[in-house]
Write a protein that holds these residues in place. Structure first.
Motif, PDB file in Angstrom:
ATOM      1  N   ALA A  64     -13.622  -3.333  11.110  1.00  0.00           N
ATOM      2  CA  ALA A  64     -12.168  -3.331  11.278  1.00  0.00           C
ATOM      3  C   ALA A  64     -11.535  -2.160  10.547  1.00  0.00           C
ATOM      4  CB  ALA A  64     -11.579  -4.656  10.786  1.00  0.00           C
ATOM      5  N   LYS A  65     -11.835  -2.015   9.282  1.00  0.00           N
ATOM      6  CA  LYS A  65     -11.171  -0.970   8.496  1.00  0.00           C
ATOM      7  C   LYS A  65     -11.653   0.429   8.893  1.00  0.00           C
ATOM      8  CE  LYS A  65     -14.045  -1.690   4.346  1.00  0.00           C
ATOM      9  NZ  LYS A  65     -14.625  -0.412   3.993  1.00  0.00           N
ATOM     10  N   LEU A  66     -12.930   0.564   9.213  1.00  0.00           N
ATOM     11  CA  LEU A  66     -13.445   1.873   9.596  1.00  0.00           C
ATOM     12  C   LEU A  66     -12.956   2.314  10.967  1.00  0.00           C
ATOM     13  CD1 LEU A  66     -17.082   1.682   8.199  1.00  0.00           C
ATOM     14  CD2 LEU A  66     -15.164   3.047   7.319  1.00  0.00           C
ATOM     15  N   ALA A  67     -12.756   1.378  11.872  1.00  0.00           N
ATOM     16  CA  ALA A  67     -12.226   1.750  13.186  1.00  0.00           C
ATOM     17  C   ALA A  67     -10.844   2.390  13.032  1.00  0.00           C
ATOM     18  CB  ALA A  67     -12.153   0.535  14.107  1.00  0.00           C
ATOM     19  N   ILE A  68     -10.007   1.769  12.233  1.00  0.00           N
ATOM     20  CA  ILE A  68      -8.664   2.312  12.016  1.00  0.00           C
ATOM     21  C   ILE A  68      -8.752   3.682  11.342  1.00  0.00           C
ATOM     22  CG2 ILE A  68      -6.474   1.979  10.800  1.00  0.00           C
ATOM     23  CD1 ILE A  68      -6.960   0.056  13.212  1.00  0.00           C
ATOM     24  N   ALA A  69      -9.557   3.774  10.315  1.00  0.00           N
ATOM     25  CA  ALA A  69      -9.699   5.040   9.591  1.00  0.00           C
ATOM     26  C   ALA A  69     -10.233   6.147  10.492  1.00  0.00           C
ATOM     27  CB  ALA A  69     -10.608   4.842   8.380  1.00  0.00           C
ATOM     28  N   ARG A  70     -11.229   5.832  11.290  1.00  0.00           N
ATOM     29  CA  ARG A  70     -11.801   6.851  12.177  1.00  0.00           C
ATOM     30  C   ARG A  70     -10.801   7.291  13.234  1.00  0.00           C
ATOM     31  NH1 ARG A  70     -17.340   3.463  12.394  1.00  0.00           N
ATOM     32  NH2 ARG A  70     -18.423   4.532  10.677  1.00  0.00           N
ATOM     33  N   LEU A  71     -10.099   6.345  13.807  1.00  0.00           N
ATOM     34  CA  LEU A  71      -9.117   6.700  14.839  1.00  0.00           C
ATOM     35  C   LEU A  71      -7.979   7.544  14.276  1.00  0.00           C
ATOM     36  CD1 LEU A  71      -8.991   3.313  16.758  1.00  0.00           C
ATOM     37  CD2 LEU A  71      -9.722   5.523  17.718  1.00  0.00           C
ATOM     38  N   THR A  72      -7.563   7.253  13.065  1.00  0.00           N
ATOM     39  CA  THR A  72      -6.417   7.945  12.469  1.00  0.00           C
ATOM     40  C   THR A  72      -6.837   9.104  11.568  1.00  0.00           C
ATOM     41  OG1 THR A  72      -6.348   6.396  10.605  1.00  0.00           O
ATOM     42  CG2 THR A  72      -4.972   5.871  12.528  1.00  0.00           C
ATOM     43  N   ALA A  73      -8.134   9.360  11.452  1.00  0.00           N
ATOM     44  CA  ALA A  73      -8.663  10.428  10.595  1.00  0.00           C
ATOM     45  C   ALA A  73      -8.142  10.291   9.163  1.00  0.00           C
ATOM     46  CB  ALA A  73      -8.361  11.806  11.183  1.00  0.00           C
ATOM     47  N   PRO A  77     -10.389   1.923   2.709  1.00  0.00           N
ATOM     48  CA  PRO A  77     -10.807   1.457   1.384  1.00  0.00           C
ATOM     49  C   PRO A  77     -12.313   1.200   1.376  1.00  0.00           C
ATOM     50  CG  PRO A  77      -9.453  -0.203   2.503  1.00  0.00           C
ATOM     51  CD  PRO A  77      -9.495   0.998   3.385  1.00  0.00           C
ATOM     52  N   LYS A  78     -12.912   1.418   0.224  1.00  0.00           N
ATOM     53  CA  LYS A  78     -14.360   1.207   0.093  1.00  0.00           C
ATOM     54  C   LYS A  78     -14.612  -0.057  -0.707  1.00  0.00           C
ATOM     55  CE  LYS A  78     -15.365   6.006   0.598  1.00  0.00           C
ATOM     56  NZ  LYS A  78     -15.799   7.244   0.078  1.00  0.00           N
ATOM     57  N   PHE A  79     -15.548  -0.857  -0.204  1.00  0.00           N
ATOM     58  CA  PHE A  79     -15.953  -2.076  -0.884  1.00  0.00           C
ATOM     59  C   PHE A  79     -17.430  -1.940  -1.234  1.00  0.00           C
ATOM     60  CE2 PHE A  79     -12.845  -4.221   2.289  1.00  0.00           C
ATOM     61  CZ  PHE A  79     -11.748  -3.778   1.577  1.00  0.00           C
ATOM     62  N   GLU A  80     -17.863  -2.625  -2.279  1.00  0.00           N
ATOM     63  CA  GLU A  80     -19.219  -2.452  -2.786  1.00  0.00           C
ATOM     64  C   GLU A  80     -20.315  -3.192  -2.011  1.00  0.00           C
ATOM     65  OE1 GLU A  80     -19.834  -2.651  -7.009  1.00  0.00           O
ATOM     66  OE2 GLU A  80     -17.721  -2.203  -7.369  1.00  0.00           O
ATOM     67  N   GLY A  87     -16.095 -17.260  -2.563  1.00  0.00           N
ATOM     68  CA  GLY A  87     -14.934 -16.657  -3.222  1.00  0.00           C
ATOM     69  C   GLY A  87     -14.938 -15.143  -3.121  1.00  0.00           C
ATOM     70  N   ASP A  88     -16.108 -14.530  -3.283  1.00  0.00           N
ATOM     71  CA  ASP A  88     -16.223 -13.076  -3.129  1.00  0.00           C
ATOM     72  C   ASP A  88     -15.848 -12.657  -1.710  1.00  0.00           C
ATOM     73  OD1 ASP A  88     -17.296 -12.939  -5.738  1.00  0.00           O
ATOM     74  OD2 ASP A  88     -19.377 -12.743  -5.016  1.00  0.00           O
ATOM     75  N   LEU A  89     -16.323 -13.418  -0.723  1.00  0.00           N
ATOM     76  CA  LEU A  89     -16.029 -13.078   0.670  1.00  0.00           C
ATOM     77  C   LEU A  89     -14.545 -13.276   0.974  1.00  0.00           C
ATOM     78  CD1 LEU A  89     -19.200 -14.548   2.404  1.00  0.00           C
ATOM     79  CD2 LEU A  89     -18.683 -12.141   1.953  1.00  0.00           C
ATOM     80  N   ARG A  90     -13.929 -14.275   0.373  1.00  0.00           N
ATOM     81  CA  ARG A  90     -12.482 -14.472   0.544  1.00  0.00           C
ATOM     82  C   ARG A  90     -11.709 -13.268  -0.006  1.00  0.00           C
ATOM     83  NH1 ARG A  90     -11.328 -19.481   2.339  1.00  0.00           N
ATOM     84  NH2 ARG A  90     -12.652 -21.195   1.677  1.00  0.00           N
ATOM     85  N   LYS A  95      -8.625  -8.257   0.953  1.00  0.00           N
ATOM     86  CA  LYS A  95      -8.467  -6.802   0.816  1.00  0.00           C
ATOM     87  C   LYS A  95      -8.426  -6.123   2.181  1.00  0.00           C
ATOM     88  CE  LYS A  95     -11.912  -6.223  -2.139  1.00  0.00           C
ATOM     89  NZ  LYS A  95     -12.870  -5.621  -3.089  1.00  0.00           N
ATOM     90  N   THR A  96      -9.248  -6.589   3.103  1.00  0.00           N
ATOM     91  CA  THR A  96      -9.246  -6.005   4.445  1.00  0.00           C
ATOM     92  C   THR A  96      -7.927  -6.293   5.148  1.00  0.00           C
ATOM     93  OG1 THR A  96     -11.642  -6.317   4.542  1.00  0.00           O
ATOM     94  CG2 THR A  96     -10.522  -5.830   6.620  1.00  0.00           C
ATOM     95  N   ASN A  97      -7.472  -7.535   5.052  1.00  0.00           N
ATOM     96  CA  ASN A  97      -6.179  -7.892   5.656  1.00  0.00           C
ATOM     97  C   ASN A  97      -5.040  -7.104   5.035  1.00  0.00           C
ATOM     98  OD1 ASN A  97      -6.495  -9.756   7.821  1.00  0.00           O
ATOM     99  ND2 ASN A  97      -7.136 -11.300   6.351  1.00  0.00           N
TER     100      ASN A  97
END
Length: 169
Positions: A64-73, A77-80, A87-90, A95-97
């Motif tokens: 999701a986040k990379l598609a937007i970033a790639r389309l908009t150049a 955000p980077k996640f580890e 809880g970590d996944l939540r 953060k993605t939302n």
């Protein structure tokens, strides 16, 4: 009138992320009901050579986040990729939302003709923006949501088709 790239990206990604949130709720309830550690579900996989639930979740949010970033150049955000609990996944989901909520519809205007180059597995592919979205980004996003669904189902979590499809407005 053509459909905008924004309508084909951000709302669809948000909807899919809502599905992943539902899966977390159901996984947590299942673990509590069965008296198992929810981390067992987070680390479950369908086959030895496939990513576990956490990996499917990570790839879906990355898609999701990379598609937007790639389309908009722009930079996403980077996640580890170190989530081991629900809880970590939540937190990753939130953060993605949050990132997607910052994307204005105008940011995607004209991106259907932008050149997008990706190199999965070392193989380089260049697409027009609309082709990238239709043939790689969206199918990849939904693949990982489907695999997360299948893993939970395989572990006995009561997820079904309507959980995958989500609510209709």
């Amino acid at each position: 009138m053509p459909i905008s790239m924004y309508r084909l990206t951000v709302p669809l990604f948000q909807r899919g992320l809502t599905t992943l949130g539902t899966y977390l709720d159901k996984a947590e309830s299942h673990a509590a009901e069965k008296g198992i550690a929810s981390s067992e579900l987070v680390s479950s996989r369908l086959a030895p050579d496939m990513l576990p639930f956490s990996g499917q979740f990570q790839r879906a949010t990355d898609s999701a986040k990379l598609a937007i970033a790639r389309l908009t150049a722009t930079d996403a955000p980077k996640f580890e990729d170190n989530e081991t609990t629900i809880g970590d996944l939540r937190e990753r989901l939130a953060k993605t939302n949050s990132y997607l909520a910052t994307i204005a519809p105008s940011a995607l205007d004209g991106t259907e003709t932008n050149e997008v180059t990706i190199a999965p597995g070392g193989n380089k592919f260049t697409f027009r923006g609309d082709e990238y979205l239709a043939t790689f980004a969206l199918p990849n996003f939904y693949f990982h949501i489907s695999m997360a669904h299948a893993i939970l189902r395989n572990q006995g979590v009561a997820v079904g088709k309507m959980d995958y499809l989500g609510r209709f407005s």
